[in-house]
Design an enzyme around this catalytic site. Structure first.
Site, mmCIF file in Angstrom:
data_model
loop_
_atom_site.group_PDB
_atom_site.id
_atom_site.type_symbol
_atom_site.label_atom_id
_atom_site.label_comp_id
_atom_site.label_asym_id
_atom_site.label_seq_id
_atom_site.Cartn_x
_atom_site.Cartn_y
_atom_site.Cartn_z
ATOM 1 N N VAL A 129 0.869 -1.182 0.000
ATOM 2 C CA VAL A 129 0.000 0.000 0.000
ATOM 3 C C VAL A 129 0.905 1.232 0.000
ATOM 4 O O VAL A 129 1.789 1.337 0.862
ATOM 5 C CB VAL A 129 -0.886 0.018 1.263
ATOM 6 C CG1 VAL A 129 -1.813 1.222 1.236
ATOM 7 C CG2 VAL A 129 -1.683 -1.276 1.416
ATOM 8 N N LEU A 130 0.759 2.100 -0.941
ATOM 9 C CA LEU A 130 -0.185 2.152 -2.029
ATOM 10 C C LEU A 130 0.372 1.447 -3.270
ATOM 11 O O LEU A 130 1.575 1.439 -3.494
ATOM 12 C CB LEU A 130 -0.522 3.605 -2.397
ATOM 13 C CG LEU A 130 -1.196 4.411 -1.275
ATOM 14 C CD1 LEU A 130 -1.086 5.880 -1.574
ATOM 15 C CD2 LEU A 130 -2.673 4.023 -1.151
ATOM 16 N N VAL A 132 2.830 3.272 -5.658
ATOM 17 C CA VAL A 132 4.099 3.697 -5.078
ATOM 18 C C VAL A 132 4.819 2.513 -4.434
ATOM 19 O O VAL A 132 5.880 2.081 -4.876
ATOM 20 C CB VAL A 132 3.889 4.816 -4.040
ATOM 21 C CG1 VAL A 132 5.204 5.187 -3.363
ATOM 22 C CG2 VAL A 132 3.266 6.045 -4.702
ATOM 23 N N CYS A 133 4.236 1.975 -3.389
ATOM 24 C CA CYS A 133 4.909 0.972 -2.559
ATOM 25 C C CYS A 133 5.122 -0.355 -3.278
ATOM 26 O O CYS A 133 6.075 -1.074 -2.972
ATOM 27 C CB CYS A 133 4.117 0.758 -1.279
ATOM 28 S SG CYS A 133 3.774 2.296 -0.396
ATOM 29 N N VAL A 134 4.247 -0.689 -4.228
ATOM 30 C CA VAL A 134 4.418 -1.889 -5.040
ATOM 31 C C VAL A 134 5.210 -1.573 -6.303
ATOM 32 O O VAL A 134 6.188 -2.243 -6.624
ATOM 33 C CB VAL A 134 3.049 -2.504 -5.413
ATOM 34 C CG1 VAL A 134 3.225 -3.650 -6.411
ATOM 35 C CG2 VAL A 134 2.321 -2.988 -4.173
#
Length: 206
Positions: A114-115, A118-120
């Site tokens: 998450v998010l 961005v984070c993935v």
């Protein structure tokens, strides 16, 4: 043009990355209902433990507004290293996190977070560039809205990331029901309650 090679998940070559499933960030998820999203995340964690795959957890600025890793992840994976990034937005910019991935020796990366955009996406693209095979779990990753998710998925696919939900990942890792009918069935029964009807109708083995 020949079709791309089918890169099938292999439980002996997989590393799970749980990126920024933090209390405040999970509160921003709007493309899934809260209960559904938490169920999906817990199901993915359960896959990780069921297939005895290694995992790495990471948080971003968890002493600030993003909050700590949610209990559904941290408590279920107590032995997995937790990298608490002091500020890097792309987890791959954190030397400890990047080194742990390299030292795992695994080449297939199952990532969620998450998010999503961005984070993935940021670490996934960095890892693709390094030659890893990336599998993003779409229903254990969340964002602000469906249109945001769709745009992000297009970007990931353009760079060669495979998109799966946790059920698809489960089936590909299991390969054959007969490897562990009871264990695999129990996993479905726990996270897909309607599937219990199928299990109830399964003939007993003789």
């Amino acid at each position: 043009m020949s079709p791309p090679t089918y890169k099938r998940l292999d439980k002996d070559n997989c590393l799970f990355l749980f990126v920024d499933h933090q209390t405040a960030l999970c509160g921003l998820v709007r493309d899934f209902e809260p209960v559904e999203f938490l169920n999906n995340v817990k199901a993915l964690v359960r896959l990780c433990t069921f297939f005895k795959c290694p995992a790495i957890l990471t948080t971003s600025f968890d002493t600030g507004p993003n909050g700590p890793m949610i209990k559904g992840v941290r408590d279920a994976l107590p032995d997995a290293p937790l990298v608490r990034r002091p500020g890097q937005i792309n987890a791959m910019d954190n030397e400890e996190f990047a080194d742990l991935i390299k030292k795992s020796g695994k080449r297939q990366i199952i990532i969620s977070g998450v998010l999503t955009e961005v984070c993935v996406t940021f670490p996934a693209l960095a890892l693709i560039e390094q030659g890893y095979d990336l599998f993003a779990i779409t229903d254990a990753s969340g964002t602000f809205a469906e249109h945001t998710r769709e745009a992000t998925h297009k970007r990931l696919v353009q760079h060669g990331v495979q998109l799966l939900n946790w059920v698809a990942a489960a089936g590909e890792l299991q390969r054959d029901w007969r490897n562990d009918v009871e264990g695999f069935g129990a996993l479905w029964d726990e996270f897909v309650p309607s599937y219990s009807y199928v299990l109830q109708g399964r003939p007993s083995e003789k």
